[in-house]
Enzyme design. Structure first.
Site, mmCIF file in Angstrom:
data_model
loop_
_atom_site.group_PDB
_atom_site.id
_atom_site.type_symbol
_atom_site.label_atom_id
_atom_site.label_comp_id
_atom_site.label_asym_id
_atom_site.label_seq_id
_atom_site.Cartn_x
_atom_site.Cartn_y
_atom_site.Cartn_z
ATOM 1 N N HIS A 5 57.121 55.885 -104.245
ATOM 2 C CA HIS A 5 55.818 56.240 -103.435
ATOM 3 C C HIS A 5 56.002 57.823 -103.111
ATOM 4 O O HIS A 5 57.013 58.525 -103.370
ATOM 5 C CB HIS A 5 56.034 55.532 -102.054
ATOM 6 N N GLU A 56 52.985 56.592 -98.740
ATOM 7 C CA GLU A 56 53.449 56.354 -97.499
ATOM 8 C C GLU A 56 52.784 57.227 -96.491
ATOM 9 O O GLU A 56 53.144 58.532 -96.664
ATOM 10 C CB GLU A 56 54.744 56.369 -97.462
ATOM 11 N N HIS A 74 49.118 68.917 -104.221
ATOM 12 C CA HIS A 74 48.256 67.830 -103.881
ATOM 13 C C HIS A 74 48.602 66.526 -104.636
ATOM 14 O O HIS A 74 49.489 66.613 -105.474
ATOM 15 C CB HIS A 74 46.886 68.598 -104.223
ATOM 16 N N GLU A 122 43.080 65.941 -105.284
ATOM 17 C CA GLU A 122 42.726 66.444 -106.693
ATOM 18 C C GLU A 122 41.831 65.140 -107.322
ATOM 19 O O GLU A 122 42.531 64.024 -107.458
ATOM 20 C CB GLU A 122 43.422 67.042 -107.702
#
Length: 144
Positions: A5, A56, A74, A122
């Site tokens: 994550h 998360e 990003h 994005e």
């Protein structure tokens, strides 16, 4: 090894869950309060954590805003129809900060949206077989 994550600190967990789940189509996979540490963790994604990388969202109780450093870029998400996706995001109240179109110095079609905390996401147009189109990266895109 496998990437599990990415963690983002958020100032308003409910607004962030609405953005990632309602606007970007992720599902809330699990959420837990930690009263001793005064924080809440919420994991969102497009599939089960056992097989997919997820996001998360960390809410530190009482912290409503964070300062951004200049190293973070990003999150990127592949979409089948970037133009329709951006229109739907706008209709749902989301903020498109870079309209869909080819990236500078390349042909990959991208767009950027912004979450309630100011994080950039994005969107990358994928081909008809749902495989990412050849991606060309450009470090200065964070300022787009």
């Amino acid at each position: 090894m496998r990437l599990l994550h990415t963690m983002l600190r958020v100032g308003n967990l409910e607004e962030s869950l609405k953005f990632y789940c309602d606007l970007l189509g992720m599902k809330l996979l699990r959420q837990k309060d930690y009263p001793g540490g005064e924080f809440t963790l919420a994991f969102v994604g497009y599939g089960d954590e056992s097989e997919n990388t997820v996001l998360e969202l960390t809410y530190n109780w009482g912290v409503e805003k964070y300062d951004f450093g200049n190293a973070y870029g990003h999150i990127a998400i592949g979409v089948d129809d970037i133009y329709t996706t951006c229109e739907e995001i706008k209709k749902l109240g989301g903020k498109v900060v870079r309209e869909p179109g080819p990236m500078k110095h390349g042909s990959t079609v991208i767009a950027f949206v912004e979450d309630p905390n100011g994080y950039k996401v994005e969107l990358i147009q994928t081909d008809t077989q749902n495989h990412a189109v050849k991606q060309e990266t450009e470090p200065q895109m964070i300022n787009q």
